[in-house]
Enzyme design. Structure first.
Site, PDB file in Angstrom:
ATOM      1  N   ARG A 144       0.771  -1.143   0.011  1.00 13.76           N
ATOM      2  CA  ARG A 144       0.071  -0.158  -0.058  1.00 13.76           C
ATOM      3  C   ARG A 144       0.935   1.408   0.219  1.00 13.76           C
ATOM      4  O   ARG A 144       0.421   2.252   0.369  1.00 13.76           O
ATOM      5  CB  ARG A 144      -0.985   0.112   1.097  1.00 13.76           C
ATOM      6  CG  ARG A 144      -1.877  -0.991   1.234  1.00 13.76           C
ATOM      7  CD  ARG A 144      -3.066  -0.966   2.192  1.00 13.76           C
ATOM      8  NE  ARG A 144      -3.797  -1.965   2.167  1.00 13.76           N
ATOM      9  CZ  ARG A 144      -3.536  -2.940   3.178  1.00 13.76           C
ATOM     10  NH1 ARG A 144      -2.957  -2.697   4.181  1.00 13.76           N
ATOM     11  NH2 ARG A 144      -4.509  -4.099   3.265  1.00 13.76           N
ATOM     12  N   LYS A 175       6.155  23.326 -15.103  1.00 14.97           N
ATOM     13  CA  LYS A 175       5.227  22.120 -14.901  1.00 14.97           C
ATOM     14  C   LYS A 175       4.699  21.979 -13.283  1.00 14.97           C
ATOM     15  O   LYS A 175       3.758  21.604 -12.984  1.00 14.97           O
ATOM     16  CB  LYS A 175       5.866  20.835 -15.238  1.00 14.97           C
ATOM     17  CG  LYS A 175       4.799  19.633 -15.116  1.00 14.97           C
ATOM     18  CD  LYS A 175       4.797  18.404 -16.167  1.00 14.97           C
ATOM     19  CE  LYS A 175       3.796  17.239 -15.857  1.00 14.97           C
ATOM     20  NZ  LYS A 175       3.864  16.064 -16.314  1.00 14.97           N
ATOM     21  N   ASN A 233      -1.713  19.720 -22.152  1.00 19.07           N
ATOM     22  CA  ASN A 233      -2.232  18.902 -23.386  1.00 19.07           C
ATOM     23  C   ASN A 233      -2.154  19.633 -24.630  1.00 19.07           C
ATOM     24  O   ASN A 233      -2.716  19.172 -25.686  1.00 19.07           O
ATOM     25  CB  ASN A 233      -3.534  18.345 -23.030  1.00 19.07           C
ATOM     26  CG  ASN A 233      -3.574  17.235 -22.195  1.00 19.07           C
ATOM     27  OD1 ASN A 233      -2.500  16.383 -21.972  1.00 19.07           O
ATOM     28  ND2 ASN A 233      -4.506  17.489 -21.284  1.00 19.07           N
ATOM     29  N   HIS A 272      -1.799  12.697 -30.077  1.00 17.92           N
ATOM     30  CA  HIS A 272      -2.381  11.497 -29.857  1.00 17.92           C
ATOM     31  C   HIS A 272      -2.959  10.547 -30.997  1.00 17.92           C
ATOM     32  O   HIS A 272      -2.949   9.311 -31.135  1.00 17.92           O
ATOM     33  CB  HIS A 272      -3.382  11.503 -28.703  1.00 17.92           C
ATOM     34  CG  HIS A 272      -2.611  11.562 -27.257  1.00 17.92           C
ATOM     35  ND1 HIS A 272      -3.233  12.138 -26.189  1.00 17.92           N
ATOM     36  CD2 HIS A 272      -1.329  11.202 -26.787  1.00 17.92           C
ATOM     37  CE1 HIS A 272      -2.468  12.247 -25.135  1.00 17.92           C
ATOM     38  NE2 HIS A 272      -1.562  11.729 -25.669  1.00 17.92           N
ATOM     39  N   HIS A 330       6.316  10.032 -29.492  1.00 17.19           N
ATOM     40  CA  HIS A 330       5.248  11.135 -28.748  1.00 17.19           C
ATOM     41  C   HIS A 330       5.544  12.233 -29.184  1.00 17.19           C
ATOM     42  O   HIS A 330       4.824  13.268 -29.486  1.00 17.19           O
ATOM     43  CB  HIS A 330       5.146  10.602 -27.366  1.00 17.19           C
ATOM     44  CG  HIS A 330       4.318  11.520 -26.382  1.00 17.19           C
ATOM     45  ND1 HIS A 330       3.059  11.586 -26.549  1.00 17.19           N
ATOM     46  CD2 HIS A 330       4.668  12.515 -25.531  1.00 17.19           C
ATOM     47  CE1 HIS A 330       2.607  12.411 -25.795  1.00 17.19           C
ATOM     48  NE2 HIS A 330       3.527  13.126 -25.272  1.00 17.19           N
TER      49      HIS A 330
END
Lengths: 368, 368
Positions: free
Chosen positions: B126, B232, B250, B257, B270
């Site tokens: 976890r 960022k 984006n 994409h 990419h």
């Protein structure tokens, strides 16, 4: 913290922006008004198992608005299916029907279903909503608070998982009428545990009401479940990611896990092993001078009264216990940490039990 | 926010108790003092891939204290291995050596390794500590900030994952000397993107320094990476779980994409698809009256100057784009949401592009 509406009790689990309500009442599983406010959007997937589906799936779906896109997935029943493979089936099903980040997963079943569906929700598109509808007493009083989700790995229980909170928990006490009595008793072990670790008044109330509880009296059940969830919620709120006080929830569990693992999971139910483990913890607390004989007799009486074993398996010797206990994942260091009772209703974590005292307990404790 | 020590720049990503530093400098991969403060305990597992291992694994291990228990795991290289199956191999390896909750995972490699190791860390018992050591420009300026971890599913990229923050990110600019130039250019697409969406001064600086960047001048690289990570980090701190401003990241990605998916992942990198996608976003912003022809020419010049394509694939028609763009997981509603430029250095999310305008762009945009 608690309010009563139409004989439904609502408890709020406080975790800042991840707070959520637990609604407890008889029959609420078939009343969508308790569910609807917590759906993230139109897309709903109900995940249940082969035992629970024929009993409750149709009743749960009755009355759900036609405007919802409701899907269902039925998984096999049993701890052996608490695996990454089954969780992957949930992800496959979600992607097959094109569910997006606004979908809601519903866990309808016991602790295994709750843990797996919670984990599936935690990781689907990096986290979507889920709602727990626990149908066993153990899941109602234990898994519905704490946010622990996950699956087993061949090398250990609950090794893969995440902390992820539900949007709501709906507990229908009427589902307990279809629970085998042995599993009901196993759930009571955790209820008794909450009294033993920090609420002696609750323990006294349980002693009074044990017969009514085991006769599934709804009013008494609602109170017992609500108090159990509240005690656990208080502890979890103090210690969400399990660094400190939450360790007290392991009363009876270190001994219990050793019994479960040695006997093979499923032969002794978890709650049965915890019942015997709490009796061992009480006896060890007496050996350390913290409890007197009357205290130990009181602990034994309520464990026995719940239909749980007081003796440990005949084929386990002291070394069988010690080797398993040293493997327990709570033991970060080499010293054995145990949860013991300073008094009835007040537990503590103790890592200085003299090894001779522990050895004597493990050798002399009654077998059957 | 930024400090310079021994020509190493340190940037702090602020996320309350999950804040962490990014250290950027040439050669720090072989200097354990940048790593040691962030280890959770003695148990360390370095996870890398078959391409990076022969280049950097030994250098990374040099000087690690003998008191640490260091293990390593080498996975196959490539986006097609970004799968639950490979993450399971990490969990298997951790359990095989008995690593506990105090272990630390180290991701030594590009974005695929970073995403998988981060996800493995998020869910092992976890949640355990992990440290990112990104060795591609794309991973350094993109994956090292934001906490996104996860794997692909046969039905979609990054569909299974979690938000999980590293304890630290160590960026060694010297690793870029072994990166193929085409991949370096692809990483520059994201660097340019930060300037375009909210820092026109940085964009101007990049125009000046493009030749030095592509010649791998360490001082210039450190500044470009630090500024990219800072931009960022600012956006992520404003919007950790991706509800609002983070969507600006984006820019170029919805078009990109579509290109990647249509051409088959790996045929267009990419960053190449994002480069062409940003050129499309600029042209569409001009059609909407927001940019003038000079602005568009400026955007085109820096994309081309980075070694990235300005034309889209000859075999994709307008419908090929539209069908892919409608599937994008950011589109919760039916309206197409695009990130466009109000001006150079100022992006916005816009969901009211007239369909005729979009159609004309997709039909008339230069092919190669």
């Amino acid at each position: 913290m608690t309010q009563v509406v139409d004989a439904v009790r609502t408890l709020s689990v406080s975790l800042d922006e991840r707070s959520y309500p637990i609604h407890i009442g008889s029959g609420i599983l078939g009343e969508p008004r308790w569910l609807m406010p917590y759906l993230a959007g139109r897309q709903v997937m109900i995940v249940t198992n082969e035992t629970v589906a024929p009993l409750y799936l149709e009743r749960f779906k009755v009355g759900l608005s036609d405007e919802l896109e409701v899907r269902e997935l039925v998984l096999p029943d049993g701890e052996q299916y608490k695996s990454l493979e089954q969780v992957s089936r949930i992800w496959d099903a979600l992607l097959e029907v094109g569910f997006n980040r606004r979908c809601t997963l519903i866990a309808l079943g016991g602790g295994v279903i709750g843990d797996m569906v919670g984990y599936a929700a935690a990781c689907y598109q990096r986290g979507v909503a889920f709602i727990q509808v626990p149908t066993t007493l153990l899941a109602q009083v234990d898994s519905s608070v704490g946010g622990k989700t996950g699956v087993n790995h061949p090398r250990g229980k609950n090794m893969i998982g995440a902390f992820w909170q539900p949007k709501a928990v709906l507990i229908d006490t009427a589902t307990l009428t279809t629970l085998p009595p042995r599993e009901f008793s196993a759930g009571l072990a955790e209820v008794i545990k909450y009294g033993l670790i920090r609420d002696v008044a609750f323990l006294g109330w349980l002693e009074d009401k044990m017969a009514a509880l085991r006769a599934l009296d709804d009013e008494v059940l609602v109170v017992a479940i609500e108090r159990s969830c509240r005690l656990k919620a208080e502890i979890v709120a103090e210690d969400e990611t399990e660094q400190g006080v939450r360790a007290l929830l392991n009363l009876g569990h270190t001994f219990g896990h050793a019994i479960e693992a040695h006997q093979g999971y499923g032969n002794w139910l978890h709650g049965e092993a915890v019942g015997a483990g709490m009796a061992m913890a009480a006896e060890l607390s007496r050996a350390l001078g913290w409890l007197n004989e009357g205290d130990v007799a009181r602990v034994q009486a309520i464990i026995e009264g719940a239909g749980l074993p007081l003796e440990i398996p005949n084929d386990m010797n002291a070394e069988d216990f010690l080797s398993r206990m040293r493997l327990d994942k709570k033991n970060i260091n080499t010293r054995l940490r145990l949860v013991l009772l300073k008094s009835v209703g007040d537990a503590c974590v103790f890592d200085a039990t003299p090894s001779a005292t522990l050895q004597a307990l493990l050798e002399d404790f009654p077998r059957r």
